[in-house]
Structures are given as structure tokens and as C-alpha cells.
Design a protein around this motif. Structure first.
Motif, mmCIF file in Angstrom:
data_model
loop_
_atom_site.group_PDB
_atom_site.id
_atom_site.type_symbol
_atom_site.label_atom_id
_atom_site.label_comp_id
_atom_site.label_asym_id
_atom_site.label_seq_id
_atom_site.Cartn_x
_atom_site.Cartn_y
_atom_site.Cartn_z
ATOM 1 N N ASN A 1 9.932 4.478 -4.977
ATOM 2 C CA ASN A 1 9.162 3.513 -5.761
ATOM 3 C C ASN A 1 8.562 2.393 -4.928
ATOM 4 O O ASN A 1 7.933 1.492 -5.471
ATOM 5 N N ARG A 2 8.712 2.450 -3.616
ATOM 6 C CA ARG A 2 8.024 1.516 -2.731
ATOM 7 C C ARG A 2 6.762 2.149 -2.132
ATOM 8 O O ARG A 2 6.111 1.547 -1.285
ATOM 9 N N TYR B 1 -6.042 6.448 -5.603
ATOM 10 C CA TYR B 1 -5.284 5.277 -5.160
ATOM 11 C C TYR B 1 -4.283 4.880 -6.232
ATOM 12 O O TYR B 1 -4.564 5.004 -7.432
ATOM 13 N N SER B 2 -3.153 4.377 -5.803
ATOM 14 C CA SER B 2 -2.193 3.810 -6.740
ATOM 15 C C SER B 2 -2.664 2.413 -7.124
ATOM 16 O O SER B 2 -3.615 1.878 -6.556
ATOM 17 N N SER B 3 -2.009 1.844 -8.103
ATOM 18 C CA SER B 3 -2.307 0.465 -8.483
ATOM 19 C C SER B 3 -1.001 -0.227 -8.819
ATOM 20 O O SER B 3 0.072 0.398 -8.807
ATOM 21 N N GLY C 1 3.471 3.471 -6.428
ATOM 22 C CA GLY C 1 2.808 4.209 -5.359
ATOM 23 C C GLY C 1 2.257 5.549 -5.759
ATOM 24 O O GLY C 1 1.729 6.281 -4.930
ATOM 25 N N ASN C 2 2.379 5.908 -7.033
ATOM 26 C CA ASN C 2 1.918 7.213 -7.500
ATOM 27 C C ASN C 2 0.489 7.123 -8.020
ATOM 28 O O ASN C 2 0.014 6.051 -8.412
ATOM 29 N N CYS C 3 -0.208 8.254 -8.035
ATOM 30 C CA CYS C 3 -1.539 8.306 -8.619
ATOM 31 C C CYS C 3 -1.773 9.697 -9.199
ATOM 32 O O CYS C 3 -1.354 10.698 -8.625
ATOM 33 N N SER C 4 -2.401 9.724 -10.354
ATOM 34 C CA SER C 4 -2.725 10.997 -11.001
ATOM 35 C C SER C 4 -3.881 10.772 -11.958
ATOM 36 O O SER C 4 -4.198 9.638 -12.322
ATOM 37 N N MET D 1 0.844 -1.192 0.000
ATOM 38 C CA MET D 1 0.000 0.000 0.000
ATOM 39 C C MET D 1 0.880 1.242 0.000
ATOM 40 O O MET D 1 1.885 1.306 0.682
ATOM 41 N N SER D 2 0.468 2.214 -0.779
ATOM 42 C CA SER D 2 1.238 3.439 -0.923
ATOM 43 C C SER D 2 0.801 4.493 0.084
ATOM 44 O O SER D 2 -0.362 4.561 0.472
#
Length: 131
Positions: free
Chosen positions: A86-87, A51-53, A58-61, A1-2
């Protein structure tokens, strides 16, 4: 989970007219709860969570497009949240967004970074400027 998961994307409507969400998508990760057809009445707000996927580090946009009730004008409001590595580690950084205008409608964003254990946020406020 990010650390960026469940970051807030909020739209505050102080424009004098109602808006409806006509498109929304996570281009990296997913956006929940700002679905097509969501109405944002004048002097109210609507919000969703990003949410990231898998594979997004762990990023979201993504973006939310809102359209005036009569369909004449649209604003596309972007958001972007970046994890510290990146974790998906904290803190999560919210990217600043440019002001968006359509006719006399102006949308300005306030991007707030997350803390060591808090989520980040992007809050868009829509107002009307005099022409």
C-alpha cells in the motif's frame, strides 16, 4: 509516487478496420493519452499510461472502449495494475484480462509485470476471426 505509475496500456489494431476510442476512464487512478476520439487505424496502434492517485495505494485500473468506424461494434478493454504494497512499492503486477469479442472482432491481452524498476504493461491486440 507508485511503482505502477506510467504503466503502459497499448491497443494494437490488426483487425482490417479502423477503431475509435469512444470512452476511457481510470476507475482507480487515471489514464492519460487514450482520449475519446482517438482513432486507431488498421495496422497501427495507440497507447496511454496509467497512474495511481491519492488514496489508491499505488494501484491503477480502468478501461478503454473502442468502436468500429461505422459504430456497429464496441469492445471494452480493461487494465489493472497493482503495486506490491500500500506504499506503491515495486514490483507492479499487471492483472491478466479475459479475451473480449464482438461479432468477428477478437481482442486478446498480454499482461506483463514490471521489474524492480520498470513499469508494467497491458497490450491488447485486435484481430478478426473467420466466422
Amino acid at each position: 509516487m507508485s511503482c505502477c505509475d506510467s504503466s503502459l496500456v497499448k491497443i494494437v489494431n490488426n483487425s482490417g478496420t479502423a477503431f475509435t476510442v469512444t470512452a476511457s476512464d481510470g476507475t482507480v487512478g487515471n489514464l492519460h493519452d487514450l482520449d475519446n476520439g482517438t482513432t486507431i487505424a488498421d495496422q497501427s496502434n495507440a497507447s496511454g499510461t496509467a497512474y495511481s492517485s491519492g488514496g489508491t495505494n499505488g494501484n491503477c485500473s480502468g478501461y478503454v472502449t473502442i468502436t468500429t468506424a461505422n459504430g456497429s461494434y464496441s469492445l471494452t478493454l480493461n487494465y489493472a495494475f497493482t503495486a506490491a504494497n500500500n506504499r506503491g512499492s515495486c514490483p507492479c503486477t499487471a492483472s491478466a484480462q479475459d479475451t473480449v469479442t464482438a461479432a468477428n472482432y477478437v481482442a486478446t491481452a498480454v499482461a506483463t509485470d514490471g521489474s524492480s524498476n520498470g513499469t508494467a504493461s497491458t497490450v491488447w491486440t485486435i484481430t478478426t476471426q473467420l466466422t
